[in-house]
Scaffold this motif. Structure first.
Motif, PDB file in Angstrom:
ATOM      1  N   GLU A 192       0.831  -1.213   0.000  1.00 54.09           N
ATOM      2  CA  GLU A 192       0.000   0.000   0.000  1.00 54.09           C
ATOM      3  C   GLU A 192       0.862   1.258   0.000  1.00 54.09           C
ATOM      4  OE1 GLU A 192      -3.306   0.276  -0.467  1.00 54.09           O
ATOM      5  OE2 GLU A 192      -3.244  -1.897  -0.760  1.00 54.09           O
ATOM      6  N   TYR A 193       1.928   1.248   0.789  1.00 55.23           N
ATOM      7  CA  TYR A 193       2.869   2.371   0.840  1.00 55.23           C
ATOM      8  C   TYR A 193       3.456   2.620  -0.541  1.00 55.23           C
ATOM      9  CZ  TYR A 193       7.113   4.850   2.590  1.00 55.23           C
ATOM     10  OH  TYR A 193       8.131   5.745   2.838  1.00 55.23           O
ATOM     11  N   LYS A 194       3.880   1.549  -1.177  1.00 57.75           N
ATOM     12  CA  LYS A 194       4.471   1.653  -2.519  1.00 57.75           C
ATOM     13  C   LYS A 194       3.447   2.212  -3.517  1.00 57.75           C
ATOM     14  CE  LYS A 194       6.493  -1.297  -6.060  1.00 57.75           C
ATOM     15  NZ  LYS A 194       6.793  -2.675  -6.438  1.00 57.75           N
ATOM     16  N   LYS A 195       2.226   1.721  -3.478  1.00 57.48           N
ATOM     17  CA  LYS A 195       1.178   2.214  -4.389  1.00 57.48           C
ATOM     18  C   LYS A 195       0.928   3.702  -4.191  1.00 57.48           C
ATOM     19  CE  LYS A 195      -1.572  -1.949  -4.525  1.00 57.48           C
ATOM     20  NZ  LYS A 195      -2.888  -2.525  -4.202  1.00 57.48           N
ATOM     21  N   LEU A 196       0.838   4.104  -2.932  1.00 59.23           N
ATOM     22  CA  LEU A 196       0.589   5.520  -2.650  1.00 59.23           C
ATOM     23  C   LEU A 196       1.743   6.394  -3.110  1.00 59.23           C
ATOM     24  CD1 LEU A 196      -1.060   5.201   0.861  1.00 59.23           C
ATOM     25  CD2 LEU A 196      -2.138   6.163  -1.173  1.00 59.23           C
ATOM     26  N   LEU A 197       2.968   5.915  -2.943  1.00 62.69           N
ATOM     27  CA  LEU A 197       4.128   6.690  -3.387  1.00 62.69           C
ATOM     28  C   LEU A 197       4.167   6.811  -4.905  1.00 62.69           C
ATOM     29  CD1 LEU A 197       6.880   5.314  -1.009  1.00 62.69           C
ATOM     30  CD2 LEU A 197       5.923   7.619  -0.997  1.00 62.69           C
ATOM     31  N   GLU A 198       3.701   5.785  -5.594  1.00 60.76           N
ATOM     32  CA  GLU A 198       3.710   5.795  -7.062  1.00 60.76           C
ATOM     33  C   GLU A 198       2.552   6.579  -7.648  1.00 60.76           C
ATOM     34  OE1 GLU A 198       3.767   1.602  -7.875  1.00 60.76           O
ATOM     35  OE2 GLU A 198       5.942   1.478  -7.623  1.00 60.76           O
ATOM     36  N   ASN A 199       1.527   6.839  -6.837  1.00 57.10           N
ATOM     37  CA  ASN A 199       0.357   7.580  -7.290  1.00 57.10           C
ATOM     38  C   ASN A 199       0.771   9.025  -7.589  1.00 57.10           C
ATOM     39  OD1 ASN A 199      -2.092   8.822  -7.706  1.00 57.10           O
ATOM     40  ND2 ASN A 199      -2.988   8.174  -5.786  1.00 57.10           N
ATOM     41  N   GLN A 200       0.493   9.461  -8.768  1.00 58.14           N
ATOM     42  CA  GLN A 200       0.865  10.822  -9.170  1.00 58.14           C
ATOM     43  C   GLN A 200      -0.181  11.859  -8.746  1.00 58.14           C
ATOM     44  OE1 GLN A 200       3.890  11.440 -10.544  1.00 58.14           O
ATOM     45  NE2 GLN A 200       4.211   9.265 -10.193  1.00 58.14           N
ATOM     46  N   GLN A 201      -1.256  11.393  -8.125  1.00 57.07           N
ATOM     47  CA  GLN A 201      -2.347  12.289  -7.743  1.00 57.07           C
ATOM     48  C   GLN A 201      -2.389  12.479  -6.233  1.00 57.07           C
ATOM     49  OE1 GLN A 201      -4.467  13.728 -10.005  1.00 57.07           O
ATOM     50  NE2 GLN A 201      -3.254  12.815 -11.636  1.00 57.07           N
ATOM     51  N   LEU A 202      -1.385  13.141  -5.676  1.00 58.11           N
ATOM     52  CA  LEU A 202      -1.394  13.426  -4.247  1.00 58.11           C
ATOM     53  C   LEU A 202      -2.528  14.385  -3.926  1.00 58.11           C
ATOM     54  CD1 LEU A 202       2.253  14.007  -2.999  1.00 58.11           C
ATOM     55  CD2 LEU A 202       0.624  12.321  -2.193  1.00 58.11           C
ATOM     56  N   ASN A 203      -3.218  14.117  -2.820  1.00 53.18           N
ATOM     57  CA  ASN A 203      -4.266  15.022  -2.369  1.00 53.18           C
ATOM     58  C   ASN A 203      -4.329  15.001  -0.845  1.00 53.18           C
ATOM     59  OD1 ASN A 203      -6.110  12.854  -1.515  1.00 53.18           O
ATOM     60  ND2 ASN A 203      -6.333  12.457  -3.706  1.00 53.18           N
ATOM     61  N   LYS A 204      -5.212  15.795  -0.277  1.00 54.55           N
ATOM     62  CA  LYS A 204      -5.262  15.919   1.181  1.00 54.55           C
ATOM     63  C   LYS A 204      -5.763  14.653   1.857  1.00 54.55           C
ATOM     64  CE  LYS A 204      -9.783  18.121   1.358  1.00 54.55           C
ATOM     65  NZ  LYS A 204     -10.526  19.285   1.809  1.00 54.55           N
ATOM     66  N   PHE A 205      -6.298  13.715   1.100  1.00 53.24           N
ATOM     67  CA  PHE A 205      -6.783  12.465   1.670  1.00 53.24           C
ATOM     68  C   PHE A 205      -5.720  11.374   1.671  1.00 53.24           C
ATOM     69  CE2 PHE A 205     -10.491  14.633  -0.155  1.00 53.24           C
ATOM     70  CZ  PHE A 205     -11.168  14.883   1.023  1.00 53.24           C
ATOM     71  N   ASN A 206      -4.978  11.255   0.560  1.00 51.14           N
ATOM     72  CA  ASN A 206      -3.983  10.177   0.511  1.00 51.14           C
ATOM     73  C   ASN A 206      -2.614  10.607   1.058  1.00 51.14           C
ATOM     74  OD1 ASN A 206      -2.872  11.588  -1.664  1.00 51.14           O
ATOM     75  ND2 ASN A 206      -3.485  10.085  -3.191  1.00 51.14           N
ATOM     76  N   ALA A 207      -2.357  11.901   1.161  1.00 54.50           N
ATOM     77  CA  ALA A 207      -1.067  12.356   1.691  1.00 54.50           C
ATOM     78  C   ALA A 207      -0.826  11.871   3.125  1.00 54.50           C
ATOM     79  CB  ALA A 207      -0.954  13.872   1.590  1.00 54.50           C
ATOM     80  N   PRO A 208      -1.786  12.027   4.050  1.00 55.11           N
ATOM     81  CA  PRO A 208      -1.527  11.514   5.398  1.00 55.11           C
ATOM     82  C   PRO A 208      -1.471   9.986   5.448  1.00 55.11           C
ATOM     83  CG  PRO A 208      -3.717  12.503   5.297  1.00 55.11           C
ATOM     84  CD  PRO A 208      -3.039  12.786   4.000  1.00 55.11           C
ATOM     85  N   LEU A 209      -2.146   9.327   4.520  1.00 56.67           N
ATOM     86  CA  LEU A 209      -2.096   7.863   4.480  1.00 56.67           C
ATOM     87  C   LEU A 209      -0.689   7.349   4.199  1.00 56.67           C
ATOM     88  CD1 LEU A 209      -5.340   6.813   2.579  1.00 56.67           C
ATOM     89  CD2 LEU A 209      -4.777   6.436   4.982  1.00 56.67           C
ATOM     90  N   ILE A 210       0.030   8.059   3.353  1.00 58.96           N
ATOM     91  CA  ILE A 210       1.411   7.661   3.054  1.00 58.96           C
ATOM     92  C   ILE A 210       2.224   7.635   4.346  1.00 58.96           C
ATOM     93  CG2 ILE A 210       3.556   8.369   1.914  1.00 58.96           C
ATOM     94  CD1 ILE A 210       1.768   9.560  -0.327  1.00 58.96           C
ATOM     95  N   ASP A 270      11.348  12.909  -1.485  1.00 53.93           N
ATOM     96  CA  ASP A 270      11.148  13.724  -2.688  1.00 53.93           C
ATOM     97  C   ASP A 270       9.775  14.398  -2.723  1.00 53.93           C
ATOM     98  OD1 ASP A 270      13.669  12.904  -3.483  1.00 53.93           O
ATOM     99  OD2 ASP A 270      12.936  11.437  -4.952  1.00 53.93           O
ATOM    100  N   ILE A 271       8.758  13.719  -2.189  1.00 51.51           N
ATOM    101  CA  ILE A 271       7.405  14.292  -2.257  1.00 51.51           C
ATOM    102  C   ILE A 271       6.971  14.982  -0.959  1.00 51.51           C
ATOM    103  CG2 ILE A 271       6.666  12.682  -4.061  1.00 51.51           C
ATOM    104  CD1 ILE A 271       5.099  11.152  -1.889  1.00 51.51           C
ATOM    105  N   MET A 272       7.830  14.987   0.059  1.00 54.85           N
ATOM    106  CA  MET A 272       7.461  15.623   1.327  1.00 54.85           C
ATOM    107  C   MET A 272       7.058  17.091   1.175  1.00 54.85           C
ATOM    108  SD  MET A 272       7.004  13.792   3.947  1.00 54.85           S
ATOM    109  CE  MET A 272       6.938  14.977   5.265  1.00 54.85           C
ATOM    110  N   PRO A 273       7.733  17.882   0.349  1.00 55.20           N
ATOM    111  CA  PRO A 273       7.267  19.271   0.191  1.00 55.20           C
ATOM    112  C   PRO A 273       5.808  19.353  -0.280  1.00 55.20           C
ATOM    113  CG  PRO A 273       9.471  19.044  -0.699  1.00 55.20           C
ATOM    114  CD  PRO A 273       8.990  17.650  -0.384  1.00 55.20           C
ATOM    115  N   GLU A 274       5.435  18.469  -1.171  1.00 57.04           N
ATOM    116  CA  GLU A 274       4.051  18.458  -1.668  1.00 57.04           C
ATOM    117  C   GLU A 274       3.093  17.991  -0.567  1.00 57.04           C
ATOM    118  OE1 GLU A 274       0.881  18.881  -4.447  1.00 57.04           O
ATOM    119  OE2 GLU A 274       2.878  19.730  -4.279  1.00 57.04           O
ATOM    120  N   ILE A 275       3.488  16.984   0.193  1.00 58.20           N
ATOM    121  CA  ILE A 275       2.649  16.509   1.306  1.00 58.20           C
ATOM    122  C   ILE A 275       2.433  17.642   2.304  1.00 58.20           C
ATOM    123  CG2 ILE A 275       2.606  14.978   3.311  1.00 58.20           C
ATOM    124  CD1 ILE A 275       3.895  12.821   1.535  1.00 58.20           C
TER     125      ILE A 275
END
Length: 107
Positions: A17-35, A80-85
């Motif tokens: 699940e972690y890997k899937k979320l990291l590969e998802n190019q559609q970060l949003n306020k719902f999946n960001a905390p899930l990561i 790499d994606i922490m700034p976006e999160i």
């Protein structure tokens, strides 16, 4: 022994699940905390295995080590994606619930 088998199965599920979320190019306020939550859950299981290493059957410990061998690569993607999160969520709202060694909440 059943606890270690269940923990290994759960670890495998969380890593996937972690890997899937990291590969998802559609970060949003719902999946960001899930990561971050999945990463914390993964760390809890890693700590469980490390703290009980002497009691874990050798073959299960090998399975555990194989599962976590790519965590560093996944964590680099997280860095790499922490700034976006951080842009999407108020990380301060969440981080007080987690120990400081869960660095992803504090970076």
């Amino acid at each position: 022994m059943q606890n270690y088998i269940e923990a290994t199965e759960l670890l495998e599920e969380y890593i996937e699940e972690y890997k899937k979320l990291l590969e998802n190019q559609q970060l949003n306020k719902f999946n960001a905390p899930l990561i971050l939550q999945y990463r914390s859950d993964i760390q809890d299981i890693i700590d469980f295995f490390h703290n009980n290493q002497e009691n874990v059957p050798f073959n299960l410990y090998q399975d555990f080590q194989k599962l976590i061998e790519h965590i560093g690569e996944f964590d680099q993607k997280l860095v790499d994606i922490m700034p976006e999160i951080k842009r999407l969520i108020n990380i301060n709202h969440y981080k007080n619930k987690y120990p400081k060694d869960h660095w992803w909440w504090y970076s």
